[in-house]
Design a protein around this motif. Sequence first.
Motif, mmCIF file in Angstrom:
data_model
loop_
_atom_site.group_PDB
_atom_site.id
_atom_site.type_symbol
_atom_site.label_atom_id
_atom_site.label_comp_id
_atom_site.label_asym_id
_atom_site.label_seq_id
_atom_site.Cartn_x
_atom_site.Cartn_y
_atom_site.Cartn_z
ATOM 1 N N GLY A 1 0.821 -1.210 0.000
ATOM 2 C CA GLY A 1 0.000 0.000 0.000
ATOM 3 C C GLY A 1 0.850 1.253 0.000
ATOM 4 N N LEU A 2 1.953 1.213 0.740
ATOM 5 C CA LEU A 2 2.865 2.349 0.788
ATOM 6 C C LEU A 2 3.504 2.587 -0.573
ATOM 7 N N THR A 3 3.895 1.517 -1.240
ATOM 8 C CA THR A 3 4.470 1.624 -2.585
ATOM 9 C C THR A 3 3.456 2.237 -3.536
ATOM 10 N N HIS A 4 2.206 1.802 -3.433
ATOM 11 C CA HIS A 4 1.146 2.350 -4.288
ATOM 12 C C HIS A 4 0.956 3.846 -4.019
ATOM 13 N N GLN A 5 0.888 4.225 -2.747
ATOM 14 C CA GLN A 5 0.689 5.636 -2.402
ATOM 15 C C GLN A 5 1.871 6.491 -2.863
ATOM 16 N N ALA A 6 3.089 5.988 -2.702
ATOM 17 C CA ALA A 6 4.268 6.718 -3.177
ATOM 18 C C ALA A 6 4.212 6.880 -4.696
ATOM 19 N N GLY A 7 3.708 5.869 -5.381
ATOM 20 C CA GLY A 7 3.556 5.963 -6.834
ATOM 21 C C GLY A 7 2.556 7.034 -7.231
ATOM 22 N N LEU A 8 1.453 7.121 -6.499
ATOM 23 C CA LEU A 8 0.454 8.166 -6.776
ATOM 24 C C LEU A 8 1.034 9.556 -6.524
ATOM 25 N N LEU A 9 1.795 9.683 -5.437
ATOM 26 C CA LEU A 9 2.425 10.970 -5.138
ATOM 27 C C LEU A 9 3.468 11.338 -6.187
ATOM 28 N N GLU A 10 4.182 10.338 -6.674
ATOM 29 C CA GLU A 10 5.175 10.584 -7.726
ATOM 30 C C GLU A 10 4.477 11.028 -9.013
ATOM 31 N N LYS A 11 3.415 10.358 -9.370
ATOM 32 C CA LYS A 11 2.652 10.707 -10.578
ATOM 33 C C LYS A 11 2.114 12.138 -10.489
ATOM 34 N N ALA A 12 1.760 12.568 -9.279
ATOM 35 C CA ALA A 12 1.250 13.929 -9.065
ATOM 36 C C ALA A 12 2.374 14.967 -8.980
ATOM 37 N N GLY A 13 3.631 14.503 -9.035
ATOM 38 C CA GLY A 13 4.758 15.423 -8.983
ATOM 39 C C GLY A 13 5.115 15.902 -7.594
ATOM 40 N N LEU A 14 4.645 15.185 -6.567
ATOM 41 C CA LEU A 14 4.881 15.612 -5.190
ATOM 42 C C LEU A 14 6.101 14.946 -4.560
ATOM 43 N N VAL A 15 6.538 13.812 -5.115
ATOM 44 C CA VAL A 15 7.755 13.129 -4.674
ATOM 45 C C VAL A 15 8.474 12.569 -5.894
ATOM 46 N N THR A 16 9.729 12.238 -5.695
ATOM 47 C CA THR A 16 10.479 11.456 -6.688
ATOM 48 C C THR A 16 10.986 10.215 -5.971
ATOM 49 N N ARG A 17 11.188 9.146 -6.739
ATOM 50 C CA ARG A 17 11.732 7.902 -6.181
ATOM 51 C C ARG A 17 12.907 7.466 -7.030
ATOM 52 N N GLY A 18 13.889 6.875 -6.358
ATOM 53 C CA GLY A 18 15.040 6.353 -7.072
ATOM 54 C C GLY A 18 15.887 5.522 -6.136
ATOM 55 N N PRO A 19 16.881 4.838 -6.708
ATOM 56 C CA PRO A 19 17.758 4.025 -5.863
ATOM 57 C C PRO A 19 18.589 4.902 -4.931
ATOM 58 N N SER A 20 18.835 4.400 -3.741
ATOM 59 C CA SER A 20 19.662 5.114 -2.777
ATOM 60 C C SER A 20 21.121 5.026 -3.204
ATOM 61 N N PRO A 21 21.855 6.133 -3.168
ATOM 62 C CA PRO A 21 23.281 6.067 -3.517
ATOM 63 C C PRO A 21 24.087 5.225 -2.531
ATOM 64 N N GLU A 22 23.589 5.108 -1.268
ATOM 65 C CA GLU A 22 24.290 4.323 -0.250
ATOM 66 C C GLU A 22 24.003 2.829 -0.369
ATOM 67 N N ASP A 23 22.806 2.487 -0.851
ATOM 68 C CA ASP A 23 22.390 1.083 -0.926
ATOM 69 C C ASP A 23 21.438 0.934 -2.107
ATOM 70 N N GLN A 24 21.911 0.359 -3.185
ATOM 71 C CA GLN A 24 21.124 0.244 -4.415
ATOM 72 C C GLN A 24 19.856 -0.589 -4.231
ATOM 73 N N ARG A 25 19.794 -1.379 -3.148
ATOM 74 C CA ARG A 25 18.589 -2.178 -2.887
ATOM 75 C C ARG A 25 17.474 -1.336 -2.283
ATOM 76 N N SER A 26 17.831 -0.176 -1.752
ATOM 77 C CA SER A 26 16.853 0.700 -1.109
ATOM 78 C C SER A 26 16.324 1.735 -2.094
ATOM 79 N N THR A 27 15.043 2.041 -1.946
ATOM 80 C CA THR A 27 14.430 3.095 -2.748
ATOM 81 C C THR A 27 14.362 4.349 -1.896
#
Length: 162
Positions: free
Chosen positions: A71-97
């Motif tokens: 559910g959190l992933t879905h909500q973050a996706g909606l926020l990203e689509k609305a331009g309110l957040v960006t998501r990407g790999p963490s520079p410290e840990d590529q497994r983390s978003t």
Amino acid sequence: MADALEPEQLETYFALMEAVSLLQHAVEQQLRAEGDLSYVQFQLLARLAGAPERRLTMTELADGVVYSRSGLTHQAGLLEKAGLVTRGPSPEDQRSTLVTITEDGVARVDKVLPGHVRVARGLLFDPLSDRDLHALGDIMARVRDHMRAQPPRSAASRRRAT
């Protein structure tokens, strides 16, 4: 009966649940009307706005918000689509978003926050004395800490269907 709640416990439980439902409904209405946000989306944006560098990993967000990971992933996706957040790999840990709030996301939090405070103050805090507020804060912190000390749902053993 050992499994039944005492009358005072039952009354307290239902009063708490009703108060939480009434407050959550009023908050949801205010957030939708003033910012086109769900409560969970507001929680995510507010946590990000208050975070160092205005970013957190999905795991850090999940630790602070009581919501399923999917559910959190879905909500973050909606926020990203609305331009309110960006998501990407963490520079410290590529497994983390890594989730970062945008300037539009900060502006949305700033837009809804005064109404959010007005609803919380009007419904929750106005009927309390300073002494009541202190007592309620202590009690709820103790209950929250007790609940958070329990193993997460993901750690519970699963029963196999027979």
